[in-house]
Design a protein around this motif. Structure first.
Motif, PDB file in Angstrom:
ATOM      1  N   VAL A  91       7.760  98.083  13.056  1.00 39.48           N
ATOM      2  CA  VAL A  91       7.134  96.914  13.689  1.00 39.48           C
ATOM      3  C   VAL A  91       8.080  95.710  13.638  1.00 39.48           C
ATOM      4  N   VAL A  92       8.766  95.537  12.495  1.00 37.85           N
ATOM      5  CA  VAL A  92       9.677  94.387  12.368  1.00 37.85           C
ATOM      6  C   VAL A  92      10.837  94.504  13.366  1.00 37.85           C
ATOM      7  N   TYR A  93      11.396  95.720  13.513  1.00 38.68           N
ATOM      8  CA  TYR A  93      12.483  95.898  14.483  1.00 38.68           C
ATOM      9  C   TYR A  93      12.011  95.584  15.896  1.00 38.68           C
ATOM     10  N   ILE A  94      10.804  96.080  16.244  1.00 38.27           N
ATOM     11  CA  ILE A  94      10.281  95.831  17.593  1.00 38.27           C
ATOM     12  C   ILE A  94      10.093  94.331  17.798  1.00 38.27           C
ATOM     13  N   ALA A  95       9.566  93.656  16.761  1.00 37.14           N
ATOM     14  CA  ALA A  95       9.322  92.216  16.873  1.00 37.14           C
ATOM     15  C   ALA A  95      10.639  91.445  17.024  1.00 37.14           C
ATOM     16  N   LEU A  96      11.684  91.880  16.326  1.00 35.01           N
ATOM     17  CA  LEU A  96      12.976  91.199  16.433  1.00 35.01           C
ATOM     18  C   LEU A  96      13.622  91.459  17.802  1.00 35.01           C
ATOM     19  N   GLY A  97      13.396  92.650  18.351  1.00 34.61           N
ATOM     20  CA  GLY A  97      14.019  92.999  19.623  1.00 34.61           C
ATOM     21  C   GLY A  97      13.321  92.381  20.825  1.00 34.61           C
ATOM     22  N   ALA A  98      12.019  92.114  20.678  1.00 35.73           N
ATOM     23  CA  ALA A  98      11.225  91.643  21.820  1.00 35.73           C
ATOM     24  C   ALA A  98      11.782  90.382  22.491  1.00 35.73           C
ATOM     25  N   PRO A  99      12.128  89.316  21.720  1.00 38.07           N
ATOM     26  CA  PRO A  99      12.653  88.123  22.396  1.00 38.07           C
ATOM     27  C   PRO A  99      13.956  88.409  23.148  1.00 38.07           C
ATOM     28  N   LEU A 100      14.804  89.268  22.587  1.00 39.89           N
ATOM     29  CA  LEU A 100      16.054  89.629  23.261  1.00 39.89           C
ATOM     30  C   LEU A 100      15.763  90.366  24.571  1.00 39.89           C
ATOM     31  N   ALA A 101      14.765  91.282  24.524  1.00 37.43           N
ATOM     32  CA  ALA A 101      14.405  92.038  25.724  1.00 37.43           C
ATOM     33  C   ALA A 101      13.891  91.089  26.803  1.00 37.43           C
ATOM     34  N   TRP A 102      13.091  90.123  26.377  1.00 36.41           N
ATOM     35  CA  TRP A 102      12.554  89.147  27.322  1.00 36.41           C
ATOM     36  C   TRP A 102      13.693  88.338  27.950  1.00 36.41           C
ATOM     37  N   LEU A 103      14.642  87.918  27.096  1.00 41.97           N
ATOM     38  CA  LEU A 103      15.788  87.139  27.561  1.00 41.97           C
ATOM     39  C   LEU A 103      16.597  87.933  28.588  1.00 41.97           C
ATOM     40  N   SER A 104      16.813  89.223  28.283  1.00 40.53           N
ATOM     41  CA  SER A 104      17.591  90.075  29.170  1.00 40.53           C
ATOM     42  C   SER A 104      16.918  90.195  30.536  1.00 40.53           C
ATOM     43  N   ARG A 105      15.593  90.426  30.512  1.00 41.46           N
ATOM     44  CA  ARG A 105      14.853  90.579  31.774  1.00 41.46           C
ATOM     45  C   ARG A 105      14.887  89.291  32.587  1.00 41.46           C
ATOM     46  N   THR A 106      14.678  88.138  31.917  1.00 43.77           N
ATOM     47  CA  THR A 106      14.666  86.867  32.627  1.00 43.77           C
ATOM     48  C   THR A 106      16.020  86.590  33.257  1.00 43.77           C
TER      49      THR A 106
END
Lengths: 220, 212
Positions: free
Chosen positions: B186-201
């Protein structure tokens, strides 16, 4: 040959390391054989009619891709016994890497399916094919073919990921190298040989991937 | 839930390894990408070979070579140093290819115009080509950073006290079994989520801007 020299050591260790490499290849192969159909199923579910099916598939994929393969391995290895299933390292390794494969290849296959020209689907419906047959005979065969270069690239990463299974005591290439290292205290020598053995597979596989990419680009 | 705190203790080390390794890779990737397009054959082949080797050996094997191989025989390295060097070198290989993709996406006319204006290759690269290639490469580089974040979990095998190391310690030490690993996921997913959002944007913005 004197086994204290680099080459002497390599010759002595090679049979054991090759056995380990063969196990790595088998784990990777089994994970791909189970994982890619799982990825195809997830790709199809992500474009399902029912919204909650789509949402569920997306959650499964995002969780699968967001979890490091090494963490997935520990979860499966420690999780299956607590669910009442006692399995060996090989099965745990294959289950974990197949789950990771399913999550990653679902995105690759989804892109492949979407790349099939819409005219193909229209042509199929003009021929009065139902949805199921259109998917089965028209969209999936072409979509999977488009995805082949990316799938090959991913297969190389899964072979590399098998090195992580030493943490669950699977006697694959890295695990054998490490135990030779700790017995002889010649970590550098034996680990360099392990790296070379991985390269013997990953380098040609990488060239094959580039070649299929170029071929595909010409045919599209 | 008592393991949440234990696992979270590993977050700073995970972030540190990821950021430092990415920085090493981002810098070393530049000369590799440029050498990969050099007019000199041997330089080009050499760069290609280095990139292929960096990307062809499993990261954990790299870390073992550096930590146990080089670290016990040649120079003593801490697990943080070994992880940053190992993952940083691998990142250089992947980022070099991402940069190369960015450079390939820059229209040929841009190179010709810069040359026609009498710019030398350094000025042309730093003022004209580089910035355009950088923008194209940014979404892929961010996606790679997410992969690097997850790969940093491998540093636990050389005793870097990051997230997975803490989870393993909780699991073994307290007989907790599965739970700490689920928390780690869960912690890894939570840390990766903002990066994934940034990449998509960034990807969406880039497409909107470059669309012709």
């Amino acid at each position: 040959m004197n086994e204290d020299t680099l080459l002497g050591g390599w010759l002595e260790w090679l049979p054991s390391l090759l056995d380990g490499l063969w196990l790595s290849v088998r784990v990777a192969g089994a994970s791909l054989i189970i994982g890619i159909p799982l990825g195809l199923a997830l790709a199809l579910l992500m474009s399902a009619k029912h919204k909650w099916v789509r949402v569920l598939a997306i959650i499964v994929v995002e969780v699968g891709r967001g979890t490091p393969a090494l963490v997935m391995l520990q979860i499966v290895y420690f999780g299956l016994p607590s669910a009442g299933l006692t399995v060996g390292s090989f099965v745990a390794a294959v289950v974990a890497l197949a789950l990771t494969t399913g999550a990653y290849t679902s995105e690759i296959l989804r892109a492949g399916l979407q790349a099939v020209p819409h005219g193909e689907v229209e042509a199929a419906s003009a021929l009065a094919m139902n949805n199921r047959d259109t998917l089965r005979f028209i969209v999936i065969p072409q979509g999977v073919r488009i995805a082949i270069p990316a799938l090959l690239g991913f297969a190389i990463l899964i072979l590399q990921a098998t090195a992580l299974t030493f943490t669950i005591a699977l006697p694959e290439l890295l695990s054998r190298s490490y135990s030779i290292g700790s017995n002889t205290f010649r970590y550098l020598d034996v680990l360099l040989l392990a790296g070379l053995l991985y390269l013997i597979i990953t380098l040609p596989a990488g060239w094959l991937t580039t070649w299929t990419e170029r071929r595909m680009a010409r045919h599209l | 839930m008592i393991y949440v705190q234990a696992v979270l203790l590993g977050v700073p080390m995970t972030v540190l390894i990821t950021v430092l390794a990415f920085a090493v890779g981002a810098v070393l990737g530049v000369p590799l990408a440029l050498a990969r397009r050099s007019p000199l054959g041997p330089l080009r082949w050499g760069a290609r070979f280095v990139i292929d080797v960096l990307r062809g050996i499993p990261p954990v094997v790299f870390l073992f070579v550096i930590y146990f191989g080089v670290g016990t025989g040649v120079i003593k390295l801490s697990s943080l140093q070994a992880a940053v060097i190992g993952l940083g070198l691998i990142a250089a290989g992947y980022l070099a290819e991402i940069y190369r993709g960015g450079l390939l996406a820059v229209h040929k006319g841009q190179f010709e115009s810069a040359a026609a204006l009498g710019m030398d290759s350094w000025t042309s690269m730093s003022r004209i080509i580089g910035p355009q290639a950088f923008r194209v490469a940014l979404p892929s580089a961010t996606t790679y950073a997410i992969g690097l974040l997850k790969d940093s979990s491998i540093a636990s095998t050389i005793t870097a006290t990051e997230i997975l190391y803490r989870a393993t310690a909780s699991s073994r030490g307290h007989g907790a079994g599965l739970e700490p690993f689920l928390i780690a996921a869960v912690v890894y997913i939570a840390l990766g989520a903002p990066l994934a959002w940034l990449s998509r944007t960034m990807d969406a913005r880039m497409r909107a801007r470059v669309a012709r």
